[in-house]
Design an enzyme around this catalytic site. Sequence first.
Site, PDB file in Angstrom:
ATOM      1  N   ASP A 256      -6.052  -7.570   6.661  1.00 16.43           N
ATOM      2  CA  ASP A 256      -7.396  -7.366   7.197  1.00 16.43           C
ATOM      3  C   ASP A 256      -8.368  -7.208   6.028  1.00 16.43           C
ATOM      4  OD1 ASP A 256      -6.827  -4.864   6.178  1.00 16.43           O
ATOM      5  OD2 ASP A 256      -6.828  -3.827   8.111  1.00 16.43           O
TER       6      ASP A 256
ATOM      7  N   ASP B 200      -2.307  -5.124   3.529  1.00 15.88           N
ATOM      8  CA  ASP B 200      -2.454  -5.415   4.961  1.00 15.88           C
ATOM      9  C   ASP B 200      -3.346  -6.635   5.213  1.00 15.88           C
ATOM     10  OD1 ASP B 200      -0.817  -3.376   5.710  1.00 15.88           O
ATOM     11  OD2 ASP B 200      -2.418  -1.991   6.298  1.00 15.88           O
TER      12      ASP B 200
ATOM     13  N   TYR C 252       1.222  -6.042  13.352  1.00 14.21           N
ATOM     14  CA  TYR C 252       0.089  -5.357  12.736  1.00 14.21           C
ATOM     15  C   TYR C 252      -0.782  -4.690  13.796  1.00 14.21           C
ATOM     16  CZ  TYR C 252      -3.665  -4.347   9.495  1.00 14.21           C
ATOM     17  OH  TYR C 252      -4.593  -3.690   8.735  1.00 14.21           O
TER      18      TYR C 252
ATOM     19  N   GLU D  58       0.797  -1.223   0.000  1.00 16.04           N
ATOM     20  CA  GLU D  58       0.000   0.000   0.000  1.00 16.04           C
ATOM     21  C   GLU D  58       0.834   1.280   0.000  1.00 16.04           C
ATOM     22  OE1 GLU D  58      -0.562  -2.544   2.187  1.00 16.04           O
ATOM     23  OE2 GLU D  58      -2.581  -2.412   3.027  1.00 16.04           O
TER      24      GLU D  58
ATOM     25  N   GLU E 148      -9.822  -4.548   4.754  1.00 17.23           N
ATOM     26  CA  GLU E 148      -9.465  -3.470   3.830  1.00 17.23           C
ATOM     27  C   GLU E 148      -8.319  -3.897   2.922  1.00 17.23           C
ATOM     28  OE1 GLU E 148     -10.983  -0.485   3.366  1.00 17.23           O
ATOM     29  OE2 GLU E 148     -12.502  -1.201   4.760  1.00 17.23           O
TER      30      GLU E 148
ATOM     31  N   ARG F 182      -4.002  -3.335  13.726  1.00 19.51           N
ATOM     32  CA  ARG F 182      -5.468  -3.385  13.784  1.00 19.51           C
ATOM     33  C   ARG F 182      -5.879  -4.790  14.191  1.00 19.51           C
ATOM     34  NH1 ARG F 182      -3.955  -0.097   9.631  1.00 19.51           N
ATOM     35  NH2 ARG F 182      -4.695   2.061   9.811  1.00 19.51           N
TER      36      ARG F 182
ATOM     37  N   HIS G 111      -5.551 -11.707  14.075  1.00 19.90           N
ATOM     38  CA  HIS G 111      -4.127 -11.419  14.230  1.00 19.90           C
ATOM     39  C   HIS G 111      -3.774 -11.411  15.700  1.00 19.90           C
ATOM     40  CE1 HIS G 111      -4.891 -10.047  10.195  1.00 19.90           C
ATOM     41  NE2 HIS G 111      -5.710  -9.128  10.656  1.00 19.90           N
TER      42      HIS G 111
END
Length: 696
Positions: A84, A82, A300, A9, A86, A302, A346
């Site tokens: 997740d 990432d 990570y 990203e 998103e 989140r 996670h």
Amino acid sequence: MAHTLVIVESPAKAKTIGKFLGRNYTIKPSMGHIRDLPKSQFGVDVEHGFEPHYITIRGKGNIVKELRVAAQKSQRVLLATDPDREGEAIAWHLQHLLELPSGPIRIEFNEITRNAVQEAIKRPREIDQNRVDAQQARRVLDRVVGYRLSPLLWRKVRKGLSAGRVQSVAVRLIVDREREIEAFQPEEYWSLTAWLLAGGDGEAFPAKLFKYLGEDPAIKNEGEMQAILAALEGITYVVTEVKQRERRKNPAAPFTTSTLQQEAYRKLNFTARRTMQVAQQLYEGIDLGGSEGPVGLITYIRTDSTRIASVAQLEARDFLMERFGPDYVPEGLRQFKGRKDIQDAHEAIRPTSVWREPEALKNVLTRDQFRLYNLIWERFVASQMQAAIMDTITVDISAGPCLFRATGSVVKFPGYLRVYQEGSDGEGKEQEQRLPALATGQTLELQSLEPKQHFTQPPPRYTEATLVKTMEELGIGRPSTYAPTIETILERGYVVREQKQFIPTELGRVVVDLLKEHFPDIIDVEFTAQMEQQLDEIEAGKLSWRQVVAEFYEPFTRVLERAEREIGTVELPEEVSEEKCDLCGRNLVVKTGRFGKFLACPGFPECRFTKPLLETIGVNCPQCGGEIVARRTKKGRKFYGCQNYPECNYVSWDKPTNQNCPRCGTRLVEKASRQGVRLLCPSKECGYEEKNQQAK
């Protein structure tokens, strides 16, 4: 070896990963999402299964072209966004835009370290369509609410307003709490402390009234207190029971996204947004120089899990053994219980290597990066340490009709407290107090009796820490939504932040009341939490995302149509000031904007005159003698400055007073908390402080 393109990203992430892979790899950033629903249109085809109409985000065309060229030159493309929903959605959009074949093109890692990235390269997988669908469901639901309900608010209340599944519930929590505070009726009660001496030259120790006539004391007024004091005249104080025990205090779990935001707010005064920005930098990679180069310092960010990888736990045990010795290492690996509704995708937030001690990295980190990394490192290390052991003593003391109780505790073995002490939301820290050696039957000497009047307190206003904590407990939103939700409700002018507390504006109250009456589901805590659970079930493959959206959309549309008919124009009550408009002479009215209150002409739009609303605090400027007024920054934070600005540049984050420091003469300022108001000297060299002030 075939050449491989790896897409991430951000440039920072690309730079870090590029150091771990050889010359046969090219790393390119997508700069976040590259495809989304259009901003100027609804973008959802309701008639055909709520099919989203995605377009390339404006300004991302050149990035897409660059990625296409790089993909055509490569024999293999891997998507390393990432781990997740998103990130999965970004990978899915990249696959479509770059026309990548289906198959194992997705790689995932929880930390950006050499080993983690190289292992992920060996195990590519297919894109998880269930995760993508869960993200699409959230995006479409938010679009339905935002693009159908927000225009209604524009027409009926004010232009520029917005409503959302999560933000509206957050505003409701703040409004409901404020109304609880306004409706609260304080009740008087009294407490009694006896200061006792055990004989000799020892200091007096306090004992609280614990029982009166065998019952819990409920002393409601001064008359009842005087009756108890009269009953204690001439009474002998005798120790009736001494209890000693050893208490173990276990460390807090490693950080989740929510607890990191809460603790960074308590200890570092970071907003949720600032915490996540700095944590993202630490996750994506910091150039440590030398042989290490760029490396991700934390896992990570989140996550809602307190789980820790066993390899990290074993590394922590080796570290503790070397730094503190075997007494500080627990017998087995610590496990922490998480909430029942967590996703557990996670592990918890932790340093990627416990051997990278914060002090050793201080020269390569910014101040914010160092402070946050230090907080994460200490919390993780403490979580893997032995419990603290406290020696506690409880002494019951009989005095006629009264039973007093004295308690004391001393740290016998510090355990994890050598590294870290968890913060609190103002409940007060546990106090250590030593009691003298006491024995059953021992007579004590009364030094004094200290009666105190108290009043019950209303529930406290929400701070960022307590709002995030409450949202998590109620299941409103997910780790990635807390920070943007808070930013949105501040920007829309629904709430303001004063002395770190959220206070709803009149606009916030009006919007919440309107939504409560006409859209009860949108603003219902349980309904919002159920929607989050359904999104989790979509990710687990148990529900169809189109079905979930359809079940929400049909009743929502009916309610929206009825509200359009029933709701008239909502007039926000205006406070009329004594000040006159400079252009037309009308009395100016008080308006609330995103930066707080201001004065405006009621003749708008014919007359557009406005001026700042200066909130005086009855204090003179220490530099020029002018009035000190309260102002707000562009982000809504309150500060204090001289009315004569820019001629006078006096400013202070803390509320100034008219008192001068008795040590150095600097003007004292106020610091407020739930315990009261402290007066302190802003001069760091002085450090003068008065704690016994009445809360305002």
